[in-house]
Scaffold this motif. Structure first.
Motif: not given
Ligand code: NOJ
Ligand code: CA
Length: 697
Positions: A616-624, A679-697
């Motif tokens: 998931l990626g979420s971004i905002t403009n100058e507004e929090p 935050a102002p000019g901010g964002g958020q990134a999330i990896r939803f790692a499926a349980t039981g799946q080995a990290r591939r990268r």
């Protein structure tokens, strides 16, 4: 003329049966003043929410109007074409034929934002003929989807229209309501690299597409074109009120387009949605392009890359040889080491070839695309990279000398093939209208980046590259009109203000990406080159973003070639955040736009094509802002570890707290709700790692 195409007098003017919205609310047709307009045909979308009505005005000019859910969206707009050497085709036409078709099929993107794309539409083809004079014929083909329309002109071969020398197109988009428009100016020196204007629709001047409009009633519309092949790109010039008219990009000669009949124009497209996210979820652009013409494309591998680049954009290194030359064997080896250590498959190298010394801008004729500079040991770097499981990304900067590049294409791409370079970034840095074309007889001409000749040049490059199994990432390109479906090796383009503007004075403002998502990025993937975690450009100048927002861009932006643009030295100082860039894929099986408003914010969820993880990626403009998102997209019956990279305490793009980032984990499942605090000019990134799946990268 085909006989099956001719229609009998009795049914010629019968309206196509309409149901649903059109039937229960006759407003759609009632919008057209019947005194002045005589409806001759209608067609609806499969779900009946859209109705297209074709009508003649009193001068025998065919028009088309679009209603959605019973409300007028486009009033009757003119159709037709002008020529340099013959009268225009527009007035005094009669309808002499009509045919309909429909389709509901699905196809698979070899890589992309979605694995499966559904194409469900109704089609209406109308044949018009001039009642007198040259008696030329012209088809207009409409495809009506549930989320928008496309239409194109089709010119059959005929005695009075064999070679078409088109001076402009008369197509209008006559919005029935005023609204807010997001647009960038056409025909200016800096090509496609302008910030978006936000104005009232009735204040637009001359705009490039994609142009996005939020009408007074909240309906969102995006105007663009699809399948731009052997034609000039379309811009939009406002003629009066809320009416925009097609304006074709000029070429070096008088006609903007020269074609032998039979031929078809690109599709003129209008995506329609209740809200901004719906615009991005439309597949109309891709569906209006022809299927893959390259056959097996399993050789195309979407991949992230780092590059000998940001130091040049900042001015610390040079493209030219000399004391601060970037593309030296030693420097490139360091980038290869960094890529290998972080499982990033590609390393872009710019300034590796002969031609950059001196004033390369305006001197593209010096560029040699198969000759490395003496301090760049191509054979050794090929060996070194391959041993580490890394490939180089090539770079061909033409400086706008397009014919010079044409003369070297086979050499350039056989060089790439022979050095294990699967993708080449191209460049056409020169002012608008200053592309150098040299004809076979030596005549020099000046072309526009989006004129017919250059449209053909860009495609010629892509087709030639395909012969050598090379992908293309075009900078200073022609805009994307969905041709990646037909030529999947056309991986991405720039064609807008990317990260490089964050190095220079006049940086991209915080609303830039939220503008781009709902405008240019509706057209296709952009090589934006995100991920500058140092948040510093030239001379240490501050980039107007938080660190978390840089990560979020890897999900918000779709591109099968996605750069981690910062330097290894800078990433070394931000390794915790960099973990997200290591993890995030570039190829997706599913995409959902969870919320968004043009120029304000957007949240995108995408599922890894090669596994079960969601991102998931979420971004905002100058507004929090705080956005609550339901995790309905996650797969049922399993749990995920959400690896959250969010704006930390006090994060703000205006202060040094732009680096404040919090990284934490929590267990979530489908149906949970997350609250994203941006935050102002901010964002958020999330990896939803499926349980039981080995990290591939
Ligand atoms: C402009 C491109 O956008 C940039 O990425 C490239 O480094 C320079 N031209 C030089 O080719
Ligand atoms: Ca550029």
């Amino acid at each position: 003329m085909m006989t099956h195409f001719r229609i009998g007098a009795a049914m010629a003017l019968a309206l196509v049966a309409t149901a649903g919205y059109a039937q229960t609310d006759p407003n759609a047709v009632a919008q057209i003043p019947t005194t002045a307009f005589k409806p001759v045909a209608t067609a609806t979308s499969p779900d009946k929410s859209l109705v297209v009505t074709i009508a003649f005005d009193n001068d025998g000019r065919p028009t088309y109007a679009v209603a959605r859910k019973g409300k007028a969206i486009l009033n009757p707009g003119k159709l037709g074409v002008m020529f340099t050497d013959a009268p225009k085709i527009e007035r005094n036409l009669e309808l002499i034929g009509k045919s309909t078709d429909s389709s509901d099929s699905s196809w698979t993107q070899p890589f992309g934002e979605w694995k499966t794309i559904r194409d469900r539409h109704n089609e209406l083809t109308l044949r018009f003929r001039e009642k007198a004079g040259l008696k030329r014929e012209m088809d207009v083909v409409f495809r009506i989807f549930d989320d928008g329309i496309g239409f194109r002109y089709n010119f059959p071969d005929q005695p009075n229209l064999h070679q078409a020398n088109i001076s402009d197109e008369l197509t209008e988009f006559a919005f029935a309501q005023n609204g807010t428009a997001w647009w960038k100016p056409a025909y200016q020196w800096n090509r496609e690299e302008y910030l978006y204007n936000k104005t009232s629709l009735d204040a637009v001047s001359t705009a490039q597409t994609v142009m996005t409009v939020k009408l007074a009633d909240g309906t969102h519309a995006a105007l663009h074109e699809a399948a731009l092949v052997d034609y000039a790109a379309m811009n939009l010039a406002r003629s009066e009120g809320n009416t925009l008219k097609a304006s074709l990009t000029p070429g070096a000669g008088a006609p903007k387009v020269t074609r032998m009949a039979p031929f078809a124009s690109p599709w003129r497209t209008v995506i329609l949605s209740d809200d901004a996210p719906g615009l991005y979820m439309s597949h109309l652009e891709l569906n209006l392009n022809e299927p893959n013409k390259l056959g097996d494309v399993s050789w195309i591998k979407p991949a992230k890359f780092v590059g000998v680049w940001w130091n040049m954009i900042k001015g610390d290194w040079s493209w030219a040889t000399g004391p601060i030359h970037g593309a030296t064997t030693a420097n490139v080896k360091k980038y290869i080491d960094f890529a290998a250590a972080n499982r990033i498959p590609g390393v872009l190298v710019e300034g590796w070839n002969v031609g950059w010394d001196g004033d390369w801008f305006g001197n593209g004729n010096a560029m040699q695309f198969d000759q490395p500079t003496p301090d760049f040991d191509a054979a050794e770097l090929y060996r070194y990279a391959r041993a580490k499981g890394v490939h180089l990304v090539g770079h061909n900067e033409t400086g706008g000398s397009a014919s010079h590049y044409d003369s070297q294409l086979d050499r350039a791409f056989s060089y790439a093939r022979d050095h294990g370079i699967p993708v080449v970034k191209t460049g056409y840095v020169t002012d608008a209208g200053q592309i150098e074309r040299v004809d076979a007889d030596g005549t020099k001409k000046r072309e526009w980046h989006e004129g017919q000749w250059m449209v053909n040049h860009y495609l010629r490059v892509v087709q030639t590259a395909a012969k050598y199994k090379v992908g293309i990432d075009s900078h200073e390109p022609v805009k994307d009109t969905g041709l990646r479906r037909t030529y999947p090796n056309w991986l991405a383009r720039e064609g807008g203000r990317g990260m490089e503007y964050n190095s220079w004075p006049g940086k991209n403002p915080p609303n830039h990406e939220a503008n781009m998502f709902f405008t240019q990025w509706l057209g296709g993937p952009m090589d934006f080159t995100p991920g500058v975690l140092s948040l510093e450009g030239q001379g240490g100048s501050a980039i107007l973003s938080t660190e978390a927002k840089q990560l979020a861009l890897y999900v918000v932006i779709y591109s099968p070639v996605q750069m981690a643009a910062d330097t290894p030295e800078n990433y070394a100082k931000h390794m915790n955040a960099f973990q997200f860039i290591r993890d995030v894929p570039v190829d997706w099986s599913e995409t959902r736009v969870l919320n968004g408003e043009v120029g304000e914010y957007v949240t995108v969820a995408r599922k890894d094509r090669a596994g079960d993880d969601w991102y998931l990626g979420s971004i905002t403009n100058e507004e929090p802002r705080t956005l609550n998102v339901a995790l309905d997209f996650l797969d049922a019956g399993r749990s995920y570890t959400a690896e959250v990279y969010r704006d930390g305490a006090g994060a703000d793009y205006r202060t040094s707290a732009r680096h404040s980032i919090a990284i934490e984990k929590r267990v979530v499942k489908k149906g949970d709700t997350l609250s994203l605090a941006l935050a102002p000019g901010g964002g958020q990134a999330i990896r939803f790692a499926a349980t039981g799946q080995a990290r591939r990268r």
